[in-house]
Motif scaffolding. Structure first.
Motif, short mmCIF file in Angstrom:
data_model
loop_
_atom_site.label_atom_id
_atom_site.label_comp_id
_atom_site.label_asym_id
_atom_site.label_seq_id
_atom_site.Cartn_x
_atom_site.Cartn_y
_atom_site.Cartn_z
N MET A 127 -31.95 -68.52 -91.27
CA MET A 127 -31.12 -69.68 -91.02
C MET A 127 -31.89 -70.92 -91.43
O MET A 127 -33.06 -71.07 -91.10
CB MET A 127 -30.75 -69.79 -89.55
N SER B 253 -20.84 -62.97 -84.03
CA SER B 253 -20.55 -64.34 -83.61
C SER B 253 -19.63 -64.35 -82.39
O SER B 253 -19.84 -65.14 -81.46
CB SER B 253 -19.90 -65.13 -84.75
N ARG C 117 -27.75 -75.52 -88.00
CA ARG C 117 -28.26 -74.38 -88.77
C ARG C 117 -27.18 -73.90 -89.71
O ARG C 117 -25.99 -74.03 -89.46
CB ARG C 117 -28.67 -73.23 -87.86
N ALA D 81 -26.45 -70.34 -92.27
CA ALA D 81 -26.92 -69.01 -92.64
C ALA D 81 -25.92 -68.34 -93.56
O ALA D 81 -24.71 -68.50 -93.39
CB ALA D 81 -27.11 -68.15 -91.39
N PRO E 117 -26.53 -62.94 -89.48
CA PRO E 117 -27.68 -63.16 -88.60
C PRO E 117 -27.64 -62.19 -87.42
O PRO E 117 -26.58 -61.68 -87.07
CB PRO E 117 -27.50 -64.61 -88.14
N THR E 118 -28.77 -61.97 -86.82
CA THR E 118 -28.82 -61.13 -85.63
C THR E 118 -28.42 -61.95 -84.41
O THR E 118 -28.45 -63.18 -84.45
CB THR E 118 -30.23 -60.58 -85.40
N HIS F 185 -31.14 -64.37 -83.35
CA HIS F 185 -31.22 -65.56 -84.21
C HIS F 185 -30.13 -66.57 -83.86
O HIS F 185 -30.37 -67.77 -83.81
CB HIS F 185 -31.12 -65.18 -85.69
N LEU F 186 -28.92 -66.08 -83.62
CA LEU F 186 -27.82 -66.97 -83.26
C LEU F 186 -28.08 -67.64 -81.91
O LEU F 186 -27.86 -68.84 -81.75
CB LEU F 186 -26.50 -66.20 -83.19
#
Length: 114
Positions: A1, A43, A89, A91, A95-96, A99-100
């Protein structure tokens, strides 16, 4: 990100269906994109875990003017927005969850993170 810091135009956000929220996960997808489905799942799960986080998915092909204005070149692309509509951010790819959550920790008030 990656970081951005760009403040997005409120009218552009409205056209994309982004309403007021402490944090928004703004996802750009296309119909036949398998990674887009994976990003949608991650998400949505993160948004369900953290109060004040909205997940908005946008069909990139139906919003070409906005996609160009935001320099979205591939799907999936995810923008993490703060309450003012600033890109905190950005990406591409999926993303994992950690990370989020870490990206959202920069945006959300401490009470919402617990």
């Amino acid at each position: 990100m990656t970081e951005s810091g760009e403040l997005l135009d409120p009218a552009l956000l409205e056209r994309l269906g982004v309403g007021p929220a402490p944090a928004t996960l703004l996802q750009f997808s296309t119909a036949f994109c398998a990674p887009c489905r994976a990003m949608r799942r991650v998400s949505a799960e993160v948004a369900a875990m953290l109060p004040g986080v909205r997940h908005v998915e946008v069909d990139a092909e139906s919003h070409l003017d906005e996609v160009r204005a935001l320099n979205i070149w591939r799907t999936p692309t995810l923008l993490v927005l703060d309450a003012e509509g600033r890109v905190v951010r950005r990406a591409t790819g999926v993303p994992t969850k950690p990370h989020l959550i870490a990206a959202l920790a920069e945006v959300l008030p401490p009470a919402a993170q617990s």
